[in-house]
Scaffold this motif. Structure first.
Motif, PDB file in Angstrom:
ATOM      1  N   MET A 241       0.840  -1.214   0.000  1.00 31.30           N
ATOM      2  CA  MET A 241       0.000   0.000   0.000  1.00 31.30           C
ATOM      3  C   MET A 241       0.870   1.258   0.000  1.00 31.30           C
ATOM      4  O   MET A 241       0.672   2.178  -0.799  1.00 31.30           O
ATOM      5  N   ALA A 242       1.861   1.235   0.899  1.00 30.28           N
ATOM      6  CA  ALA A 242       2.741   2.413   1.005  1.00 30.28           C
ATOM      7  C   ALA A 242       3.482   2.623  -0.303  1.00 30.28           C
ATOM      8  O   ALA A 242       3.604   3.755  -0.785  1.00 30.28           O
ATOM      9  N   GLY A 243       3.955   1.516  -0.885  1.00 31.10           N
ATOM     10  CA  GLY A 243       4.685   1.619  -2.139  1.00 31.10           C
ATOM     11  C   GLY A 243       3.815   2.193  -3.242  1.00 31.10           C
ATOM     12  O   GLY A 243       4.242   3.064  -4.002  1.00 31.10           O
ATOM     13  N   LEU A 244       2.562   1.729  -3.286  1.00 31.15           N
ATOM     14  CA  LEU A 244       1.633   2.218  -4.311  1.00 31.15           C
ATOM     15  C   LEU A 244       1.418   3.726  -4.149  1.00 31.15           C
ATOM     16  O   LEU A 244       1.470   4.487  -5.127  1.00 31.15           O
ATOM     17  N   GLY A 245       1.216   4.118  -2.891  1.00 33.58           N
ATOM     18  CA  GLY A 245       1.023   5.541  -2.626  1.00 33.58           C
ATOM     19  C   GLY A 245       2.233   6.344  -3.075  1.00 33.58           C
ATOM     20  O   GLY A 245       2.102   7.376  -3.748  1.00 33.58           O
ATOM     21  N   ALA A 246       3.428   5.846  -2.721  1.00 29.53           N
ATOM     22  CA  ALA A 246       4.656   6.567  -3.078  1.00 29.53           C
ATOM     23  C   ALA A 246       4.794   6.651  -4.589  1.00 29.53           C
ATOM     24  O   ALA A 246       5.179   7.685  -5.140  1.00 29.53           O
ATOM     25  N   LEU A 247       4.457   5.540  -5.268  1.00 36.56           N
ATOM     26  CA  LEU A 247       4.559   5.507  -6.725  1.00 36.56           C
ATOM     27  C   LEU A 247       3.614   6.542  -7.353  1.00 36.56           C
ATOM     28  O   LEU A 247       3.972   7.256  -8.293  1.00 36.56           O
ATOM     29  N   MET A 248       2.382   6.625  -6.794  1.00 34.52           N
ATOM     30  CA  MET A 248       1.420   7.592  -7.326  1.00 34.52           C
ATOM     31  C   MET A 248       1.956   9.012  -7.205  1.00 34.52           C
ATOM     32  O   MET A 248       1.822   9.821  -8.129  1.00 34.52           O
ATOM     33  N   ILE A 249       2.582   9.287  -6.066  1.00 33.99           N
ATOM     34  CA  ILE A 249       3.127  10.632  -5.885  1.00 33.99           C
ATOM     35  C   ILE A 249       4.279  10.872  -6.840  1.00 33.99           C
ATOM     36  O   ILE A 249       4.373  11.909  -7.503  1.00 33.99           O
ATOM     37  N   LEU A 250       5.152   9.864  -6.921  1.00 38.96           N
ATOM     38  CA  LEU A 250       6.340  10.003  -7.756  1.00 38.96           C
ATOM     39  C   LEU A 250       5.962  10.274  -9.218  1.00 38.96           C
ATOM     40  O   LEU A 250       6.564  11.097  -9.891  1.00 38.96           O
ATOM     41  N   LEU A 251       4.940   9.567  -9.691  1.00 34.87           N
ATOM     42  CA  LEU A 251       4.577   9.681 -11.105  1.00 34.87           C
ATOM     43  C   LEU A 251       3.673  10.869 -11.406  1.00 34.87           C
ATOM     44  O   LEU A 251       3.740  11.448 -12.480  1.00 34.87           O
ATOM     45  N   PHE A 252       2.820  11.195 -10.468  1.00 34.13           N
ATOM     46  CA  PHE A 252       1.767  12.150 -10.840  1.00 34.13           C
ATOM     47  C   PHE A 252       1.790  13.462 -10.070  1.00 34.13           C
ATOM     48  O   PHE A 252       0.948  14.305 -10.290  1.00 34.13           O
ATOM     49  N   LYS A 253       2.734  13.634  -9.146  1.00 37.94           N
ATOM     50  CA  LYS A 253       2.734  14.901  -8.392  1.00 37.94           C
ATOM     51  C   LYS A 253       2.942  16.083  -9.335  1.00 37.94           C
ATOM     52  O   LYS A 253       2.264  17.090  -9.265  1.00 37.94           O
ATOM     53  N   GLY A 254       3.913  15.905 -10.237  1.00 43.27           N
ATOM     54  CA  GLY A 254       4.180  17.007 -11.156  1.00 43.27           C
ATOM     55  C   GLY A 254       3.461  16.798 -12.474  1.00 43.27           C
ATOM     56  O   GLY A 254       4.043  16.931 -13.526  1.00 43.27           O
ATOM     57  N   ARG A 255       2.146  16.474 -12.402  1.00 46.22           N
ATOM     58  CA  ARG A 255       1.457  16.046 -13.625  1.00 46.22           C
ATOM     59  C   ARG A 255       1.277  17.181 -14.619  1.00 46.22           C
ATOM     60  O   ARG A 255       1.025  16.932 -15.795  1.00 46.22           O
ATOM     61  N   GLU A 256       1.422  18.409 -14.167  1.00 47.91           N
ATOM     62  CA  GLU A 256       1.283  19.496 -15.142  1.00 47.91           C
ATOM     63  C   GLU A 256       2.576  19.699 -15.933  1.00 47.91           C
ATOM     64  O   GLU A 256       2.607  20.441 -16.902  1.00 47.91           O
ATOM     65  N   LYS A 257       3.639  19.017 -15.481  1.00 44.22           N
ATOM     66  CA  LYS A 257       4.919  19.182 -16.172  1.00 44.22           C
ATOM     67  C   LYS A 257       5.058  18.118 -17.258  1.00 44.22           C
ATOM     68  O   LYS A 257       4.779  16.947 -17.032  1.00 44.22           O
ATOM     69  N   LYS A 258       5.551  18.521 -18.404  1.00 45.36           N
ATOM     70  CA  LYS A 258       5.694  17.588 -19.515  1.00 45.36           C
ATOM     71  C   LYS A 258       6.948  16.745 -19.351  1.00 45.36           C
ATOM     72  O   LYS A 258       6.955  15.542 -19.583  1.00 45.36           O
ATOM     73  N   ASN A 259       8.030  17.378 -18.982  1.00 45.58           N
ATOM     74  CA  ASN A 259       9.317  16.712 -18.873  1.00 45.58           C
ATOM     75  C   ASN A 259       9.286  15.641 -17.792  1.00 45.58           C
ATOM     76  O   ASN A 259       9.048  15.944 -16.624  1.00 45.58           O
ATOM     77  N   PRO A 260       9.494  14.338 -18.132  1.00 47.16           N
ATOM     78  CA  PRO A 260       9.400  13.260 -17.138  1.00 47.16           C
ATOM     79  C   PRO A 260      10.418  13.432 -16.018  1.00 47.16           C
ATOM     80  O   PRO A 260      10.170  13.052 -14.878  1.00 47.16           O
ATOM     81  N   PHE A 261      11.564  14.009 -16.336  1.00 44.35           N
ATOM     82  CA  PHE A 261      12.595  14.197 -15.330  1.00 44.35           C
ATOM     83  C   PHE A 261      12.117  15.191 -14.256  1.00 44.35           C
ATOM     84  O   PHE A 261      12.165  14.927 -13.052  1.00 44.35           O
TER      85      PHE A 261
END
Lengths: 649, 158
Positions: A502-522
């Motif tokens: 669960m914690a990993g999933l949550g962390a992954l969601m943040i890692l991938l989508f926190k900066g969702r308005e940014k185009k650059n994946p980095f």
């Protein structure tokens, strides 16, 4: 709950202006806002302000001569229409008092001035000549002044050119030096080198002794006048306090109305009023206007994008007092949510845990209940009194759960063995208590995040609800579940794996989508990592709930220390000393426990507020609303009753 | 004479907790009291708010007293105690360190915030709540020190 505000525009006949404003004031529901150009009503506002000022001064004058209101006496009540009746008499009184006060202060100033003159003349009492005419000679120059006693001998060297005479004893001596005119300059220079101060006699005839006598005589008369003025002041002040207070409030009400009148736009025959009114009061406002006239136009609409409505909240009776706690932080943004109803139960719960003593809780609740019953406080103090009342009840319950009553154990008090504490004993099981605190903290914080999610959903922003809020719930819950199998026995290990997932999933969601308005994946990942760092923030938030435990033991241990002290006093083997000890200990117990209640209630109140503001509100609350200030009765001394006593406020 | 090192350490710990936290509170309350007296000289009606703010840095002294008392009870210093092992005594001494230093420094810092708070109340009496909150923020660390001192004292095996 935040009440939605409507923008209202009212147009009516100018002739009805005063009556309509009066009616609107009695509804206490309309905030009048500026609608443009300045009117001629400013002079009316100035007059109203001046009258309020005068009555305020009069009240200040009267106060020392009148009885203080007791701690528990209720604030007097009156209807708005009754108050205005006291204005003429009070204004006349305030004018009279003003004259008396001015006269008294000039008399006092004169007495002071004369007394100073007498003091300055006293060293010259032995001076034998008339103060104005002694230096009328054309050939002799006189220097009058004060000289340090140590320098008097040095005057001897002037002997060839000048004469001098001293008139008193002491460290500084009064002295006259006389010399021929042609020597004046050299004598003056010589004197300058000494510790010499020139003295100029006051413009009075006769010798200094005569002048002093005259001044004292004047002061005797002035003192008699002063006493006379003071008696007159106290006579005309006594018993008038309530009258002036009423008039002061009446003047304040009229000033508020005059102020609202300056915000109106006028044509030759009509006026236009712009304002804010809570949605659920619109009917009431319309009725109030209709009771004055039928000839009006009222438009009520939602606010436009660029208009910021004031923030106005209404809650159920239980939560209403807690609005004051929220106000201490900041009013809610009109577009956000009102946190008060969510915060109130937690406030009561956490407050009780910090005090956690049944005896103290009962004392606190009884005292605040009496205060509310007799003083009938409103506004801030009324809100806080009710908050403390609920807090006291919760304290009493927590006291049973942890087993303390005025610092004593329930078991020893009731003769039971190990029945109390019902829940957890912080003294013998501090770690259990600490876990309880952190558990409550996690619950509180998660609730805050859920509210944030709710807010995001209600705005249609499901992405931020899921990725910014729900992800954190996953992380926090996941980490807790992960820790369960290691600390509690009998739980299979795979539960921990689920938690980690669960914690990993949550962390992954943040890692991938926190900066969702940014185009650059980095850049996206970087901002995700930054957000993940927030985990330390959550950790310190949860640890912050340790204060619940610390303040709880502080109250409990201080109380038991006080009990120990008094037990020592009562434990003397000698009978007389023991009786004396018991008497002293009884008084001391009341005083010490009273002190402990006071200081720990203060502590619990503010620390509890802090947990709400920082740990809870920090998750979702949007502060920054402007208070709704309707045209109403903002009085200082008298509580205004509704005309129809319709039960508003 | 045989020195009872355990008892001596415990007594030193209790004394340190009471003295250092007490000194901190005295300084803090003193600072705030001076500022409060200044404000009251201008406006006597502010006395209540100023007194509340002045009181806030006083809690550290109470926390220190509390730990001192708990140590004294645990070590049997208040009568009827048996000899304490040197390890236990030294542990009690060390357990007093958090509240002694945390109390001392946080009370002084809190006193300074209270002074500013009193000045705030002098200018804007209606903001008393905010002044109190800012002052209490500092106390968090005294509370945490108290907690650790208490847990440590509680954990020492006598």
């Amino acid at each position: 709950m935040i009440v939605s505000m409507k923008r209202m525009t009212l147009v009516a006949h100018k002739a009805d202006e005063a009556a309509i404003l009066n009616a609107l004031q009695s509804t206490r529901s309309v905030e009048v806002i500026a609608s443009g150009d300045e009117g001629d009503t400013h002079t009316a506002l100035e007059r109203a302000d001046a009258r309020l000022q005068a009555l305020g001064d009069a009240l200040g004058t009267i106060r020392p001569y009148s009885q203080k209101r007791g701690m528990l006496d209720a604030v007097p009540e009156a209807k708005a229409t009754e108050l205005a009746g006291s204005l003429p008499e009070a204004v006349a009184l305030s004018e009279k008092l003003g004259v008396l006060v001015r006269e008294l202060s000039t008399t006092k100033a004169e007495i002071e001035k004369n007394a100073e003159l007498i003091d300055s003349l006293r060293p010259w009492a032995a001076f034998p000549a008339d103060m104005q005419t002694y230096q009328s000679s054309k050939r002799v120059k006189y220097y009058t002044g004060l000289i340090a006693a140590a320098d008097v001998e040095k005057l001897g060297s002037l002997e060839a050119t000048a004469e001098y005479q001293l008139f008193n004893e002491g460290l500084t001596r009064t002295c006259v030096v006389a010399c021929p005119l042609e020597e004046a300059k050299s004598v003056a220079n010589y004197l300058k080198a000494l510790e010499w101060t020139d003295y100029v006699f006051p413009k009075m005839g006769g010798t200094p002794a005569e002048a002093m006598e005259e001044l004292s005589e004047k002061n005797r008369m002035l003192n008699a006048k002063k006493v006379e003025l003071e008696t007159e002041l106290s006579d005309s002040s006594s018993g008038k306090r309530e009258l002036v207070e009423k008039a002061y409030d009446a003047a304040a009400i009229e000033r508020d109305r005059a102020f609202a009148a300056t915000e109106l736009i006028r044509t030759s025959a009509t006026f236009q009023l712009e304002g804010w009114v809570p949605e659920d009061r619109v009917k009431q406002v319309e009725q109030a206007i209709r009771s004055v006239t039928d000839a009006f136009y009222l438009d009520v609409r939602d606010h436009e994008e660029d208009e910021i409505p004031p923030s106005f909240v209404e809650n159920r009776p239980f939560a209403t007092p807690f609005e004051q706690v929220t106000n201490l932080y900041s009013r809610p943004d009109p577009n956000g949510i009102d946190a008060t109803p969510y915060m109130a139960p937690f406030y009561v719960l956490l407050f009780g845990m910090m005090l956690s003593d049944t005896g103290y809780g009962i004392v606190l609740s009884v005292l605040t209940a009496l205060f509310i019953k007799f003083k009938k406080p409103t506004g801030m103090s009324g809100g806080f009194a009710r908050v403390l009342f609920w807090g006291g009840l919760s304290t009493a319950v927590w006291g049973v759960l942890v087993g303390t009553f005025f610092g004593m154990d329930f078991d020893t008090l009731l003769g039971t063995t190990n029945m109390f504490p019902l829940f957890v004993d912080p003294m013998s099981n501090p770690i259990g208590m600490l876990i309880l605190c952190f558990g409550l903290g996690v619950l509180h914080i998660l609730f805050g995040i859920v509210l944030k999610m709710k807010l995001s959903f209600s705005r249609g922003d499901w992405q931020s609800a899921i990725f910014d809020s729900f992800s954190w719930i996953l992380i926090i819950l996941g980490l807790i579940v992960y820790a369960v199998p290691t600390s509690v026995q009998g739980i299979p290990a795979f539960v921990g794996t689920v938690g980690l997932g669960m914690a990993g999933l949550g962390a992954l969601m943040i890692l991938l989508f926190k900066g969702r308005e940014k185009k650059n994946p980095f850049a996206r990942t970087i901002s995700g990592l930054g957000e993940l760092y927030q985990v330390t923030g959550y950790l310190s938030d949860i640890l912050s709930y340790a204060r619940l435990f610390a303040l709880g033991i502080a109250t409990g241990v201080i109380a038991s220390v006080f009990n120990e002290l008094c037990k020592m006093l009562m434990g003397s083997p000698i009978l007389v000393l023991r009786i004396l000890g018991i008497i002293v200990a009884c008084g001391l117990l009341v005083a010490l426990h009273g002190f402990n209640i006071a200081i720990n209630t203060l502590g619990a109140f503010v620390h509890c507020a802090r947990l709400q503001y920082v740990e809870f509100y920090g998750k979702f609350y949007e502060p920054g609303g402007r208070a709704f200030r309707p045209l109403g009765y903002r009085t200082k001394h008298i509580r205004i009753l509704d005309e129809a006593s319709s039960g508003q406020n | 004479m045989q020195l009872e090192w355990g008892t001596i350490f415990a007594a030193a710990g209790a004394a340190m907790a009471a003295v250092m936290a007490g000194v901190g509170s005295a300084i803090g309350v003193g600072l705030a009291g001076q500022a409060g007296a200044g404000v009251v000289s201008e406006d006597p009606d502010r006395f209540g708010s100023c007194l509340l703010l002045q009181l806030l840095p006083g809690t550290q002294g109470i926390y220190g007293l509390l730990i001192a008392f708990v140590i004294a009870t645990k070590a049997g210093l208040l009568g009827g105690g048996s000899a304490l092992s040197a390890t236990a005594g030294l542990s009690l001494f060390l357990a007093a360190i958090p509240i002694a230093f945390g109390g001392l420094l946080s009370a002084i810092a809190q006193g300074k915030v209270a002074v500013s708070g009193i000045n705030l109340v002098a200018k804007k009496p209606e903001e008393q709540g905010k002044a109190m909150l800012m002052t209490v923020m500092v106390e968090t660390y005294a509370v945490l020190s108290l907690l650790i001192s208490f847990l440590l004292v509680n954990g020492v095996q006598v």
